[in-house]
Scaffold this motif. Sequence first.
Motif, PDB file in Angstrom:
ATOM      1  N   GLU A   1       3.694  -1.093  11.749  1.00 26.54           N
ATOM      2  CA  GLU A   1       3.370  -2.378  12.407  1.00 26.54           C
ATOM      3  C   GLU A   1       4.601  -3.244  12.669  1.00 26.54           C
ATOM      4  N   ASP A   2       5.420  -3.448  11.633  1.00 30.29           N
ATOM      5  CA  ASP A   2       6.467  -4.457  11.800  1.00 30.29           C
ATOM      6  C   ASP A   2       7.580  -3.998  12.747  1.00 30.29           C
ATOM      7  N   SER A   3       8.052  -2.763  12.599  1.00 28.21           N
ATOM      8  CA  SER A   3       9.100  -2.288  13.525  1.00 28.21           C
ATOM      9  C   SER A   3       8.531  -2.167  14.935  1.00 28.21           C
ATOM     10  N   PHE A   4       7.260  -1.837  15.019  1.00 29.57           N
ATOM     11  CA  PHE A   4       6.563  -1.731  16.298  1.00 29.57           C
ATOM     12  C   PHE A   4       6.565  -3.094  17.016  1.00 29.57           C
TER      13      PHE A   4
ATOM     14  N   VAL B   1       0.856  -1.188   0.000  1.00 29.69           N
ATOM     15  CA  VAL B   1       0.000   0.000   0.000  1.00 29.69           C
ATOM     16  C   VAL B   1       0.891   1.237   0.000  1.00 29.69           C
ATOM     17  N   ASP B   2       1.779   1.303   0.941  1.00 33.76           N
ATOM     18  CA  ASP B   2       2.796   2.358   0.984  1.00 33.76           C
ATOM     19  C   ASP B   2       3.885   1.922   1.964  1.00 33.76           C
ATOM     20  N   ASN B   3       4.949   2.619   1.986  1.00 33.81           N
ATOM     21  CA  ASN B   3       6.042   2.339   2.935  1.00 33.81           C
ATOM     22  C   ASN B   3       6.476   0.864   2.878  1.00 33.81           C
TER      23      ASN B   3
ATOM     24  N   ALA C   1      10.640   6.995  11.880  1.00 31.66           N
ATOM     25  CA  ALA C   1       9.381   7.717  12.085  1.00 31.66           C
ATOM     26  C   ALA C   1       8.888   8.316  10.782  1.00 31.66           C
ATOM     27  N   TYR C   2       7.592   8.665  10.792  1.00 27.17           N
ATOM     28  CA  TYR C   2       7.037   9.462   9.699  1.00 27.17           C
ATOM     29  C   TYR C   2       7.382  10.926   9.993  1.00 27.17           C
ATOM     30  N   GLU C   3       6.944  11.834   9.129  1.00 29.67           N
ATOM     31  CA  GLU C   3       7.075  13.239   9.423  1.00 29.67           C
ATOM     32  C   GLU C   3       6.457  13.457  10.806  1.00 29.67           C
TER      33      GLU C   3
HETATM   34  O1  TRH Z   1       7.034   1.364   6.762  1.00 30.98           O
HETATM   35  P1  TRH Z   1       5.941   1.398   7.757  1.00 30.98           P
HETATM   36  O2  TRH Z   1       5.418   2.702   8.100  1.00 30.98           O
HETATM   37  O3  TRH Z   1       4.816   0.475   7.265  1.00 30.98           O
HETATM   38  C1  TRH Z   1       3.457   0.487   7.284  1.00 30.98           C
HETATM   39  C2  TRH Z   1       2.875   0.809   5.975  1.00 30.98           C
HETATM   40  O4  TRH Z   1       2.694   2.213   5.919  1.00 30.98           O
HETATM   41  C3  TRH Z   1       1.583   0.099   5.806  1.00 30.98           C
HETATM   42  O5  TRH Z   1       0.886   0.506   4.687  1.00 30.98           O
HETATM   43  C4  TRH Z   1       0.773   0.276   7.042  1.00 30.98           C
HETATM   44  O6  TRH Z   1      -0.381  -0.388   6.886  1.00 30.98           O
HETATM   45  C5  TRH Z   1       1.538  -0.279   8.208  1.00 30.98           C
HETATM   46  O7  TRH Z   1       2.730   0.439   8.354  1.00 30.98           O
HETATM   47  C6  TRH Z   1       0.782  -0.241   9.503  1.00 30.98           C
HETATM   48  O8  TRH Z   1       6.456   0.719   9.139  1.00 30.98           O
HETATM   49  P2  TRH Z   1       6.728  -0.796   9.571  1.00 30.98           P
HETATM   50  O9  TRH Z   1       5.458  -1.538   9.649  1.00 30.98           O
HETATM   51  O10 TRH Z   1       7.543  -0.727  10.776  1.00 30.98           O
HETATM   52  O11 TRH Z   1       7.585  -1.409   8.409  1.00 30.98           O
HETATM   53  C7  TRH Z   1       8.878  -1.036   8.162  1.00 30.98           C
HETATM   54  C8  TRH Z   1       9.690  -2.221   7.684  1.00 30.98           C
HETATM   55  O12 TRH Z   1      10.927  -1.766   7.174  1.00 30.98           O
HETATM   56  C9  TRH Z   1      10.013  -3.199   8.805  1.00 30.98           C
HETATM   57  O13 TRH Z   1       9.904  -4.515   8.315  1.00 30.98           O
HETATM   58  C10 TRH Z   1      11.454  -2.897   9.133  1.00 30.98           C
HETATM   59  C11 TRH Z   1      11.979  -2.496   7.784  1.00 30.98           C
HETATM   60  N1  TRH Z   1      13.187  -1.649   7.795  1.00 30.98           N
HETATM   61  C12 TRH Z   1      14.299  -2.094   7.133  1.00 30.98           C
HETATM   62  O14 TRH Z   1      14.297  -3.221   6.580  1.00 30.98           O
HETATM   63  N2  TRH Z   1      15.404  -1.298   7.075  1.00 30.98           N
HETATM   64  C13 TRH Z   1      15.461  -0.087   7.697  1.00 30.98           C
HETATM   65  O15 TRH Z   1      16.503   0.598   7.640  1.00 30.98           O
HETATM   66  C14 TRH Z   1      14.293   0.345   8.402  1.00 30.98           C
HETATM   67  C15 TRH Z   1      14.315   1.671   9.115  1.00 30.98           C
HETATM   68  C16 TRH Z   1      13.172  -0.454   8.428  1.00 30.98           C
END
Ligand code: TRH
Length: 389
Positions: A284-287, A22-24, A204-206
């Motif tokens: 979600e995932d880093s969380f 979807v994004d990110n 983080a996001y903005e």
């Molecule tokens: O990137 P996120 O903000 O992901 C999302 C998406 O926006 C998605 O659409 C939304 O539904 C969801 O959040 C809730 O944050 P997240 O979930 O922590 O994912 C980031 C991934 O990137 C995680 O697997 C860790 C990885 N990562 C790396 O591999 N290398 C890096 O240097 C960093 C900072 C993160």
Amino acid sequence: MGTAVADGSPAPRTWHLFCRVVDNYGDIGVCWRLARQLHRQHGREVTLWLDELASLQALQPAVDTTRARQECEGVHIRHWAAALPPLDPTDIGEVVIEAFACELPAAYLALMQATRPLWINLEYLSAEEWVVRCHRAPSPRLGLRKFFFFPGFSEGTGGLLWEPEPLHPRQAEPPPATLLHRLLQELEVTGPLPATRLAISLFAYENRAAGELLGALSEAPGGVHLLVPQGRISPAIDAWLGEPLPPGGSCCRGGLTVTALPFMTQRQYDRLLAACDLNFVRGEDSFVRGQMVARPLLWQIYPQQEAAHLVKLEAFLARYTAAMPPPLAAIIVEAHRCWNGAAACRKDDWLGLLSQLPTWQAEARRWQGQLQRLGDLASNLVAFAGNQV
Ligand code: TRH
């Protein structure tokens, strides 16, 4: 249907995961971790169908964005293009996971009606109460068995993604400072780095509170080393520093050293989380990972329309802080509200938060133990699928 597999748990054997970015990086971050674990830990034959290979390549550089079919870390990866190549029934998994309601492709769905797999809609993580009621709820479609599967923080949910035990037992983990030193060397961060007490990662996001946070960190007793992977927060960091900080570069203001890191592989990022005293995480995932490495964390939740995310944030905070000493709980709740734009941020609040880190660290370990007792999401999925056959 297949027979018993490597870990002795019941069939089915072939698992297909569908992931739409979807994004990110969160959608693929979760799916990639789950795909790897289903294969590595449970011996399943896993195919990951993904619409944007470039997002996975950012997390795992061995992925080739030009190849529609490839294998990486034992997982079959297929490009989910707008038009799929001709498929036949052998292309269909015995279990089909539709991640985050991503809507399976019509050609694949048509064949599913012939092969009749178990169809699971893996949902986003939420700490809200209703999740328990919906977890594993049937939702038959097109005459097929379809179920919701919810990750979560309590009994009656699917738990979180974490690996119960490494397949190859590791030697005793080195101390966090050594982990960080090795990671920075690997990332070719060579500049003069501080011998400070606190290492903090910032993903983080903005965020409008970023300037206030950095100001507070620059006054923290003992000094702070802030490690910032390149991303959406980077312009705010540059603006506060008054100069652009390229990946690998470091810059000092007061007792604060800021180091900009390149965007790392997922495994490297996991190591960063394990090496820091406090992690700012998001999405979600880093969380989830931040909780499973048992370190204090500050979560920036993915913003939703009409502030729906703030309800989810409060639901998490209520669970996360429920068993904590009330003064610590109050500080953590306030800092999260502030970091998510729901309260004003003051420098003293951030400094107060840092002073609580030793107590918070002990609580983070207790919280990790509580989550581990739920079992891990991949194993819970495997058990659920086994019960359906
Ligand atoms: O990137 P996120 O903000 O992901 C999302 C998406 O926006 C998605 O659409 C939304 O539904 C969801 O959040 C809730 O944050 P997240 O979930 O922590 O994912 C980031 C991934 O990137 C995680 O697997 C860790 C990885 N990562 C790396 O591999 N290398 C890096 O240097 C960093 C900072 C993160």
